[in-house]
Scaffold this motif. Structure first.
Motif, short mmCIF file in Angstrom:
data_model
loop_
_atom_site.label_atom_id
_atom_site.label_comp_id
_atom_site.label_asym_id
_atom_site.label_seq_id
_atom_site.Cartn_x
_atom_site.Cartn_y
_atom_site.Cartn_z
N MET A 144 0.77 -1.32 -0.01
CA MET A 144 0.09 0.13 -0.08
C MET A 144 0.88 1.09 0.16
SD MET A 144 -2.87 1.28 2.84
CE MET A 144 -4.25 0.23 2.40
N ALA A 145 0.44 2.27 -0.84
CA ALA A 145 1.22 3.39 -0.95
C ALA A 145 1.10 4.19 0.31
CB ALA A 145 0.89 4.22 -2.05
N LYS A 146 2.08 4.75 0.61
CA LYS A 146 1.77 5.90 1.89
C LYS A 146 1.50 7.16 1.37
CE LYS A 146 6.27 4.52 2.15
NZ LYS A 146 7.69 4.22 2.24
N LEU A 147 0.86 7.89 2.53
CA LEU A 147 -0.02 9.31 2.27
C LEU A 147 1.30 10.31 2.45
CD1 LEU A 147 -2.22 10.74 1.38
CD2 LEU A 147 -2.78 10.84 3.85
N LEU A 148 1.58 10.99 1.64
CA LEU A 148 2.49 12.15 1.63
C LEU A 148 1.87 13.58 1.77
CD1 LEU A 148 5.47 13.12 1.73
CD2 LEU A 148 5.25 13.28 -0.58
N LEU A 149 1.86 14.33 2.89
CA LEU A 149 1.28 15.66 3.17
C LEU A 149 2.24 16.65 3.27
CD1 LEU A 149 -1.68 14.65 5.47
CD2 LEU A 149 -1.78 15.21 3.09
N SER A 150 1.90 18.00 3.03
CA SER A 150 2.90 18.98 3.52
C SER A 150 2.35 19.31 5.05
CB SER A 150 2.37 20.18 2.72
OG SER A 150 1.11 20.68 2.95
N THR A 151 2.93 20.05 5.75
CA THR A 151 2.87 20.67 7.19
C THR A 151 1.40 21.74 6.89
OG1 THR A 151 3.52 21.81 9.08
CG2 THR A 151 4.31 22.72 7.20
N ALA A 152 0.71 21.85 7.77
CA ALA A 152 -0.40 22.68 7.62
C ALA A 152 -0.61 23.41 9.02
CB ALA A 152 -1.83 21.86 7.15
N TYR A 153 -1.14 24.71 8.93
CA TYR A 153 -1.72 25.35 10.27
C TYR A 153 -3.07 25.02 10.29
CZ TYR A 153 -2.95 29.56 12.75
OH TYR A 153 -3.29 30.62 13.66
N MET A 154 -3.42 24.69 11.53
CA MET A 154 -4.79 24.66 11.76
C MET A 154 -5.47 23.90 10.73
SD MET A 154 -5.72 25.18 14.97
CE MET A 154 -5.19 26.15 16.46
N PRO A 155 -5.21 22.64 10.35
CA PRO A 155 -5.45 22.07 8.85
C PRO A 155 -7.03 22.04 8.94
CG PRO A 155 -4.49 20.42 10.52
CD PRO A 155 -4.34 21.80 11.07
N ASN A 156 -7.59 21.90 7.50
CA ASN A 156 -8.96 21.71 7.39
C ASN A 156 -9.36 20.47 7.69
OD1 ASN A 156 -7.82 20.69 5.03
ND2 ASN A 156 -8.21 22.30 3.51
N LEU A 157 -10.66 20.34 7.51
CA LEU A 157 -11.26 18.88 7.63
C LEU A 157 -10.68 17.85 6.58
CD1 LEU A 157 -13.47 16.97 8.75
CD2 LEU A 157 -15.24 17.98 7.04
N GLN A 158 -10.46 18.50 5.33
CA GLN A 158 -9.97 17.49 3.94
C GLN A 158 -8.76 16.76 4.57
OE1 GLN A 158 -8.93 19.30 0.67
NE2 GLN A 158 -9.11 17.49 -0.85
N TYR A 159 -7.95 17.49 5.08
CA TYR A 159 -6.68 17.06 5.66
C TYR A 159 -6.46 16.16 6.86
CZ TYR A 159 -1.44 18.04 7.27
OH TYR A 159 -0.16 18.04 7.82
N ILE A 160 -7.27 16.50 7.89
CA ILE A 160 -7.72 15.68 8.86
C ILE A 160 -8.10 14.28 8.48
CG2 ILE A 160 -8.66 15.26 11.06
CD1 ILE A 160 -6.46 17.29 11.33
N ARG A 161 -9.23 14.35 7.58
CA ARG A 161 -9.77 13.05 6.99
C ARG A 161 -8.75 12.10 6.40
NH1 ARG A 161 -14.96 12.01 5.60
NH2 ARG A 161 -14.35 11.46 3.46
N ALA A 162 -7.81 12.66 5.53
CA ALA A 162 -6.70 12.00 4.97
C ALA A 162 -5.81 11.36 5.85
CB ALA A 162 -5.71 12.99 4.20
N ILE A 163 -5.56 11.93 7.05
CA ILE A 163 -4.62 11.43 8.14
C ILE A 163 -5.55 10.04 8.85
CG2 ILE A 163 -3.60 11.68 10.27
CD1 ILE A 163 -2.84 14.45 9.57
N ALA A 164 -6.72 10.46 9.22
CA ALA A 164 -7.48 9.50 9.92
C ALA A 164 -7.81 8.30 9.30
CB ALA A 164 -8.85 10.07 10.18
N GLN A 165 -7.81 8.34 7.84
CA GLN A 165 -8.25 7.16 6.81
C GLN A 165 -6.91 6.47 6.38
OE1 GLN A 165 -11.50 7.97 4.37
NE2 GLN A 165 -12.34 9.54 5.90
N ASN A 166 -5.83 6.80 7.03
CA ASN A 166 -4.62 6.14 6.38
C ASN A 166 -3.88 5.62 7.82
OD1 ASN A 166 -3.86 6.47 3.36
ND2 ASN A 166 -5.10 8.18 4.03
N LYS A 167 -3.07 4.63 7.73
CA LYS A 167 -2.34 3.98 8.71
C LYS A 167 -0.96 4.61 8.94
CE LYS A 167 -4.48 -0.66 8.86
NZ LYS A 167 -4.43 -2.03 8.65
N GLU A 168 -0.41 5.14 7.79
CA GLU A 168 0.88 5.57 7.90
C GLU A 168 1.12 6.94 6.67
OE1 GLU A 168 5.05 3.30 7.76
OE2 GLU A 168 3.72 2.94 6.10
#
Length: 206
Positions: A1-25
């Motif tokens: 499974m591919a790993k999720l890659l994000l930038s850093t974010a200030y008080m991130p939005n709902l989309q960003y948090i959903r991306a984290i919550a729905q991935n293991k790594e």
């Protein structure tokens, strides 16, 4: 499974948090050239005047300075301004008083580096929402097109329109403080939904 890659974010939005919550790594990019006018140092909240941007000023450096080395500027009193804006926007929301102590400290304590500031806020958010995802800092720059990663570094961006069901974007409405004045405003900073519906936020995250 591919790993999720994000930038850093200030008080991130709902989309960003959903991306984290729905991935293991999840990996957070540290070695990219810092990009202005992105969520890296900006968040959006809903105020009486409509959606507003809260932007953290950064110390000017050369055009190729990397995110890990990006320093916060305190030439202006942005912390006080941001916190007053948050109070003005959410003081009447159902859960502001419950959660305010989690966040108020970030507007009094000074941090040198933006990424440290963002990371500590993210840790608090994940704790509140009981998100167990492991987040790792990158050890080197990850080039675009690397098949080992699902790269959302520049996808979750205030200048790019989003579509429901793609890249974790979710625009289902929830009560907002100014919903009698404005149509529902989706994908704001996670604090918007958190202050408005509390722990029910998890239903929008997972």
């Amino acid at each position: 499974m591919a790993k999720l890659l994000l930038s850093t974010a200030y008080m991130p939005n709902l989309q960003y948090i959903r991306a984290i919550a729905q991935n293991k790594e999840v990996f957070c990019e540290q070695y990219e050239s810092f990009s202005k006018q992105t969520y890296r140092n900006r968040c959006q909240i809903l105020a009486a005047s409509g959606v507003i941007n809260l932007t953290i000023p950064i110390v000017k450096a050369n055009s190729k300075h990397i995110t890990r080395d990006t320093k916060i500027s305190y030439a202006e009193n942005w912390q006080s301004n941001h916190w007053h804006s948050i109070i003005s926007a959410y003081n009447s929301s159902p859960f502001f008083e419950y959660f305010r102590d989690y966040f108020e400290k970030f507007y009094t304590k000074r941090y040198t580096f933006l990424i440290d500031y963002n990371n500590e806020i993210l840790e608090i958010l994940l704790k509140i929402l009981e998100i167990k995802t492991k987040i790792y800092p990158t050890k080197d720059y990850i080039f675009e097109g690397d098949d080992n990663y699902v790269d959302l570094r520049n996808v979750i961006n205030p200048k790019k329109s989003q579509i429901d069901g793609i890249n974790y974007y979710y625009s289902a409405p929830y009560p907002q403080v100014f919903d009698s004045k404005y149509r529902f405003c989706p994908n704001l900073s996670i604090i918007d939904i958190l202050f408005n519906i509390g722990f029910e936020t998890r239903e929008y995250v997972f």
